[in-house]
Structures are given as C-alpha cells and as structure tokens.
Motif scaffolding. Structure first.
Motif, PDB file in Angstrom:
ATOM      1  N   ARG A 188      21.910  17.823  -0.156  1.00  0.00           N
ATOM      2  CA  ARG A 188      20.761  16.933   0.089  1.00  0.00           C
ATOM      3  C   ARG A 188      21.004  15.555  -0.516  1.00  0.00           C
ATOM      4  O   ARG A 188      20.777  14.521   0.130  1.00  0.00           O
ATOM      5  CB  ARG A 188      19.517  17.580  -0.531  1.00  0.00           C
ATOM      6  CG  ARG A 188      18.277  16.702  -0.557  1.00  0.00           C
ATOM      7  CD  ARG A 188      17.135  17.497  -1.196  1.00  0.00           C
ATOM      8  NE  ARG A 188      15.920  16.719  -1.339  1.00  0.00           N
ATOM      9  CZ  ARG A 188      15.632  15.990  -2.405  1.00  0.00           C
ATOM     10  NH1 ARG A 188      16.489  15.901  -3.410  1.00  0.00           N
ATOM     11  NH2 ARG A 188      14.498  15.321  -2.462  1.00  0.00           N
ATOM     12  N   ALA A 189      21.510  15.554  -1.759  1.00  0.00           N
ATOM     13  CA  ALA A 189      21.737  14.271  -2.445  1.00  0.00           C
ATOM     14  C   ALA A 189      22.817  13.453  -1.724  1.00  0.00           C
ATOM     15  O   ALA A 189      22.691  12.236  -1.565  1.00  0.00           O
ATOM     16  CB  ALA A 189      22.146  14.530  -3.894  1.00  0.00           C
ATOM     17  N   VAL A 190      23.860  14.134  -1.273  1.00  0.00           N
ATOM     18  CA  VAL A 190      24.959  13.434  -0.577  1.00  0.00           C
ATOM     19  C   VAL A 190      24.442  12.834   0.734  1.00  0.00           C
ATOM     20  O   VAL A 190      24.656  11.645   1.026  1.00  0.00           O
ATOM     21  CB  VAL A 190      26.131  14.412  -0.304  1.00  0.00           C
ATOM     22  CG1 VAL A 190      27.157  13.791   0.631  1.00  0.00           C
ATOM     23  CG2 VAL A 190      26.784  14.835  -1.620  1.00  0.00           C
ATOM     24  N   VAL A 191      23.740  13.652   1.510  1.00  0.00           N
ATOM     25  CA  VAL A 191      23.262  13.202   2.829  1.00  0.00           C
ATOM     26  C   VAL A 191      22.299  12.021   2.662  1.00  0.00           C
ATOM     27  O   VAL A 191      22.429  10.988   3.327  1.00  0.00           O
ATOM     28  CB  VAL A 191      22.591  14.382   3.588  1.00  0.00           C
ATOM     29  CG1 VAL A 191      21.865  13.893   4.832  1.00  0.00           C
ATOM     30  CG2 VAL A 191      23.636  15.429   3.948  1.00  0.00           C
ATOM     31  N   PHE A 247      29.041  18.706  12.486  1.00  0.00           N
ATOM     32  CA  PHE A 247      27.863  18.166  13.183  1.00  0.00           C
ATOM     33  C   PHE A 247      27.270  17.003  12.396  1.00  0.00           C
ATOM     34  O   PHE A 247      27.361  16.963  11.175  1.00  0.00           O
ATOM     35  CB  PHE A 247      26.811  19.267  13.388  1.00  0.00           C
ATOM     36  CG  PHE A 247      26.213  19.772  12.096  1.00  0.00           C
ATOM     37  CD1 PHE A 247      26.950  20.589  11.242  1.00  0.00           C
ATOM     38  CD2 PHE A 247      24.929  19.413  11.713  1.00  0.00           C
ATOM     39  CE1 PHE A 247      26.406  21.056  10.037  1.00  0.00           C
ATOM     40  CE2 PHE A 247      24.380  19.865  10.512  1.00  0.00           C
ATOM     41  CZ  PHE A 247      25.124  20.686   9.675  1.00  0.00           C
ATOM     42  N   LYS A 248      26.663  16.084  13.128  1.00  0.00           N
ATOM     43  CA  LYS A 248      26.075  14.910  12.481  1.00  0.00           C
ATOM     44  C   LYS A 248      24.779  15.334  11.785  1.00  0.00           C
ATOM     45  O   LYS A 248      23.998  16.110  12.330  1.00  0.00           O
ATOM     46  CB  LYS A 248      25.785  13.842  13.530  1.00  0.00           C
ATOM     47  CG  LYS A 248      25.274  12.558  12.939  1.00  0.00           C
ATOM     48  CD  LYS A 248      25.633  11.357  13.793  1.00  0.00           C
ATOM     49  CE  LYS A 248      25.182  10.099  13.111  1.00  0.00           C
ATOM     50  NZ  LYS A 248      23.838   9.688  13.410  1.00  0.00           N
ATOM     51  N   MET A 249      24.589  14.865  10.573  1.00  0.00           N
ATOM     52  CA  MET A 249      23.400  15.255   9.812  1.00  0.00           C
ATOM     53  C   MET A 249      22.429  14.089   9.686  1.00  0.00           C
ATOM     54  O   MET A 249      22.841  12.937   9.526  1.00  0.00           O
ATOM     55  CB  MET A 249      23.798  15.742   8.413  1.00  0.00           C
ATOM     56  CG  MET A 249      24.614  17.012   8.445  1.00  0.00           C
ATOM     57  SD  MET A 249      24.945  17.678   6.795  1.00  0.00           S
ATOM     58  CE  MET A 249      23.434  18.586   6.466  1.00  0.00           C
ATOM     59  N   GLU A 250      21.155  14.432   9.775  1.00  0.00           N
ATOM     60  CA  GLU A 250      20.097  13.447   9.575  1.00  0.00           C
ATOM     61  C   GLU A 250      19.375  13.799   8.288  1.00  0.00           C
ATOM     62  O   GLU A 250      19.523  14.896   7.758  1.00  0.00           O
ATOM     63  CB  GLU A 250      19.100  13.475  10.751  1.00  0.00           C
ATOM     64  CG  GLU A 250      19.730  13.302  12.125  1.00  0.00           C
ATOM     65  CD  GLU A 250      20.440  11.963  12.309  1.00  0.00           C
ATOM     66  OE1 GLU A 250      20.175  11.026  11.517  1.00  0.00           O
ATOM     67  OE2 GLU A 250      21.284  11.853  13.220  1.00  0.00           O
ATOM     68  N   THR A 251      18.564  12.870   7.830  1.00  0.00           N
ATOM     69  CA  THR A 251      17.879  13.084   6.552  1.00  0.00           C
ATOM     70  C   THR A 251      16.956  14.320   6.599  1.00  0.00           C
ATOM     71  O   THR A 251      16.799  15.043   5.617  1.00  0.00           O
ATOM     72  CB  THR A 251      17.166  11.783   6.108  1.00  0.00           C
ATOM     73  OG1 THR A 251      16.607  11.987   4.848  1.00  0.00           O
ATOM     74  CG2 THR A 251      16.149  11.281   7.076  1.00  0.00           C
ATOM     75  N   THR A 252      16.419  14.603   7.792  1.00  0.00           N
ATOM     76  CA  THR A 252      15.524  15.768   7.908  1.00  0.00           C
ATOM     77  C   THR A 252      16.282  17.096   7.865  1.00  0.00           C
ATOM     78  O   THR A 252      15.696  18.144   7.613  1.00  0.00           O
ATOM     79  CB  THR A 252      14.722  15.706   9.228  1.00  0.00           C
ATOM     80  OG1 THR A 252      15.644  15.433  10.283  1.00  0.00           O
ATOM     81  CG2 THR A 252      13.639  14.658   9.185  1.00  0.00           C
ATOM     82  N   ASP A 253      17.594  17.072   8.116  1.00  0.00           N
ATOM     83  CA  ASP A 253      18.386  18.309   8.033  1.00  0.00           C
ATOM     84  C   ASP A 253      18.403  18.877   6.618  1.00  0.00           C
ATOM     85  O   ASP A 253      18.760  20.040   6.416  1.00  0.00           O
ATOM     86  CB  ASP A 253      19.844  18.061   8.470  1.00  0.00           C
ATOM     87  CG  ASP A 253      19.960  17.846   9.958  1.00  0.00           C
ATOM     88  OD1 ASP A 253      19.184  18.476  10.694  1.00  0.00           O
ATOM     89  OD2 ASP A 253      20.808  17.042  10.374  1.00  0.00           O
ATOM     90  N   VAL A 254      18.107  18.015   5.642  1.00  0.00           N
ATOM     91  CA  VAL A 254      18.156  18.500   4.256  1.00  0.00           C
ATOM     92  C   VAL A 254      16.759  18.566   3.638  1.00  0.00           C
ATOM     93  O   VAL A 254      16.606  18.628   2.421  1.00  0.00           O
ATOM     94  CB  VAL A 254      19.106  17.621   3.397  1.00  0.00           C
ATOM     95  CG1 VAL A 254      20.551  17.832   3.828  1.00  0.00           C
ATOM     96  CG2 VAL A 254      18.747  16.142   3.453  1.00  0.00           C
ATOM     97  N   SER A 255      15.736  18.554   4.510  1.00  0.00           N
ATOM     98  CA  SER A 255      14.367  18.709   4.010  1.00  0.00           C
ATOM     99  C   SER A 255      14.174  20.146   3.561  1.00  0.00           C
ATOM    100  O   SER A 255      14.705  21.075   4.194  1.00  0.00           O
ATOM    101  CB  SER A 255      13.351  18.422   5.129  1.00  0.00           C
ATOM    102  OG  SER A 255      13.493  17.108   5.572  1.00  0.00           O
ATOM    103  N   ASN A 256      13.418  20.304   2.487  1.00  0.00           N
ATOM    104  CA  ASN A 256      12.987  21.647   2.078  1.00  0.00           C
ATOM    105  C   ASN A 256      14.138  22.578   1.697  1.00  0.00           C
ATOM    106  O   ASN A 256      14.073  23.783   1.939  1.00  0.00           O
ATOM    107  CB  ASN A 256      12.159  22.256   3.240  1.00  0.00           C
ATOM    108  CG  ASN A 256      11.241  23.351   2.752  1.00  0.00           C
ATOM    109  OD1 ASN A 256      10.906  23.383   1.558  1.00  0.00           O
ATOM    110  ND2 ASN A 256      10.868  24.254   3.631  1.00  0.00           N
TER     111      ASN A 256
END
Ligand code: ATP
Length: 323
Positions: free
Chosen positions: A21-24, A50-59
C-alpha cells in the motif's frame, strides 16, 4: 523513472500488504505508474503483471498475507528464467523494482542486476528477522506476538497438570522468534540455532527445577536448533526423566498469518515510502531498513553476507530470570 514494479517474494509475513500500500500510494503521489507483479519472481517470468491504482490497495493495511501472492521460483535461478523475467519487464516498460522479501529475494536481485540493468530497492519482509541492515523486519513483531499468545495459553494448561511442554516456533536458521517469545513468556529454557545446544545442561536445569518443585517447565525451541526440533528434545528429556509428563506443541504456520501489529504496519509504511523515494533518488541494489528509528540504505550484497547478531546479554538474562 516513471514506471515501477512491486512484488512480494519468498515466505509471506504479516505487514506485506501495508508495505505494498505504501509503495503504490507513494509512487502514484509522485506521478509514477505502478505495476503489481504477482507470485514474486515466478510471476515476473510468466508476465503476471498488472497496473495498480490507489484503490487497489484500499482496505488492506490491516490484512495478513499478501494481495500480490508470493512464491519461491526455481526457474529464476536459471539464466533462461531471468531472461524471460527481463523480457516481461521490458514489455511492460518497467524501469525499477521494489522487492519485498528476505535474503533470498535480495540475492536473486543481485544476480539479476549483474545481467540486466534494472534498479531495485528492497524491503525486509520476513518473520525471521535474520537480515543485517535493519533492527526489525516486516512481520517479526506480529509473529512473536502470535507465538506469545499461544505460549501463554500453553502455560495455563501446563500449570494445571504440572506438565512439561516443549514448544516449537518457526526459525530454520534464525532464533529471534524463539528468543523473544521465550523471554516474553518466561520460558525455562530457549534453544536457538545460533547457539550450540548442550542438551545435558538443559536437562540438568530441569532436574534442578523439579527438585525445587517448580510446577511449569516450558522450553521454547526454534525449528532449526542444532540439537533438533521439539520432538527430539522431548525424546532426550524422557530418556533422563522417564516419569515426566512431557508434551510437544508445534506452533507452525499460525505464526505467519493474522492481522499485522501496529508496529509492523508502521514499519511497513515507513519502509515502503522510503523505498520509492530511494528509487526516485537514483539509489539501487539497496535494502531500506530501520536502524535506531532512522531509515537506512544497505547494499543487498552486505545484507545477504552478514547475519543479524543475537545480543550476548539476552541468553545470560534468560538463564537468570528463569531460575
Ligand atoms: P524468507 O526469508 O521468508 O524465506 P526469502 O526471500 O529469503 O524469504 P527465498 O525462497 O530464499 O525466500 O528467495 C526467494 C526467491 O529468490 C527464490 O525462490 C528464488 O527465485 C530467488 N533467489 C534466491 N537466491 C537466488 C540466487 N542465488 N539466484 C537467483 N535467484 C535467487
């Protein structure tokens, strides 16, 4: 550097998700694109990217395991495997890597970099805490807390029946979990791979405790102790103390799972943030660690060469406090 990849590799440890999460989020904040690489080096070889968005690391900050999955890859140990991995990175336009794992992961990164110019920064993600260049590793605090909770429960039942318990905790090469959980639970003895175990001394101490009518005899042994695991210790105890009621409890994989402690979440967040900033500053082939509460960069080559050292006073203290 505009495009980076992030992956978790080797054994999983609680807090890896907080690190991802911190990296993304740090990368996206700095207008970089982030690609998640699933299943460590094996996923890199297979192009599981796969490309990651900020919401991919929510919760996910509170969740154990790793959303990117992890793996050990034999194929990455080969020239062909690494060539495939590099081709996949190029295909995705990835210019830098953040690797969350243990010493094997960093050894792999070093070998990879010798062949291919891909900058990489590492985060210490292992429950074993067996890396130089950092005071703590992501997952260690949680794993020790899990062991402590379990051993406290064992002590209750050991006390009720006047039983001896040999509790085996994780640590094939490193005794940090055993040492710290043993101290925290008031173990009568702690057996770790870094210190040669003299089983006769262990038994002598137990006999002494029996004479003094001590009720509970709790031994904590790391799975990789030079004498053997918990079953071997039990056999040795029964040879000298055939009347004793000795039980074994192997804690096993519960030590890897569960919600990360606050300490692991904060550590993972700090290290992830620092790793992306290190890549942006042109640092590479280094691991970010925390030493004396500061973020410190140590070359992979040094991290894998040295072992973290067991403080000498701890063994002496354990002996005194358990008498
Ligand atoms: P843990 O300490 O939790 O076990 P780790 O990162 O040390 O984590 P390993 O399985 O030792 O876990 O290493 C992860 C992966 O790194 C290996 O599966 C392998 O793909 C790669 N690797 C390790 N050593 C090398 C090496 N010498 N050359 C190439 N790749 C390597």
């Amino acid at each position: 550097m505009n495009k980076i990849g992030v992956m978790t590799s080797g054994g999983d440890s609680p807090g890896m998700n907080a690190a991802i999460r911190a990296v993304v989020r740090t990368a996206i904040f700095n207008k970089m694109e982030v690609f998640g690489i699933r299943r460590g080096y094996q996923g890199m070889i297979e192009g599981d990217i796969f490309k990651m968005e900020t919401t991919d690391v929510s919760n996910i900050i509170q969740r154990g395991g790793t959303i990117l999955k992890t793996a050990r890859s034999k194929e990455f140990m080969t020239l062909e495997g690494r060539a495939k991995a590099y081709a996949q990175l190029m295909q995705n336009g990835i210019e830098g890597l953040v690797l969350i794992g243990g010493d094997g992961t960093f050894r792999g990164a070093n070998v990879f970099f010798e062949q291919y110019p891909i900058p990489a920064v590492g985060l210490p993600g292992t429950i074993d805490k067996d890396l130089a260049g950092t005071d703590f590793t992501i997952g260690f605090d949680t794993a020790v807390n899990t062991a402590v909770e379990a051993i406290d429960k064992i002590r209750d039942t050991a006390d009720a029946h006047n039983r001896m318990f040999v509790v085996e905790v994780m640590g094939r090469d490193a005794g940090y979990i055993a040492l710290n959980s043993g101290i925290a639970c008031g173990a009568e003895d702690i057996l770790i791979p870094e210190l040669r175990t003299d089983i006769h001394l262990v038994i002598q101490k137990i006999k002494e405790d029996v004479r003094r009518k001590k009720n509970v005899h709790l031994l904590v042994v790391a799975e990789g102790d030079d004498f053997g695991g918990a079953e071997d210790v039990k056999k040795a105890l029964l040879q000298d103390l055939p009347e004793a009621d000795v039980r074994v409890c192997i804690l096993g994989h519960i030590q890897r799972g569960g919600a990360p402690s606050f300490a692991d979440r904060v550590l993972a967040s700090r290290l992830g943030f620092a790793a992306v900033n290190a890549l942006r500053a042109g640092k590479h082939q280094v691991m970010v660690g925390q030493i004396n509460n500061e973020m410190v960069l140590t070359p992979f080559a040094e991290v894998v060469k040295q072992k973290a050292i067991i403080p000498a006073d701890l063994q002496a203290m354990t002996y005194v406090l358990s008498t």
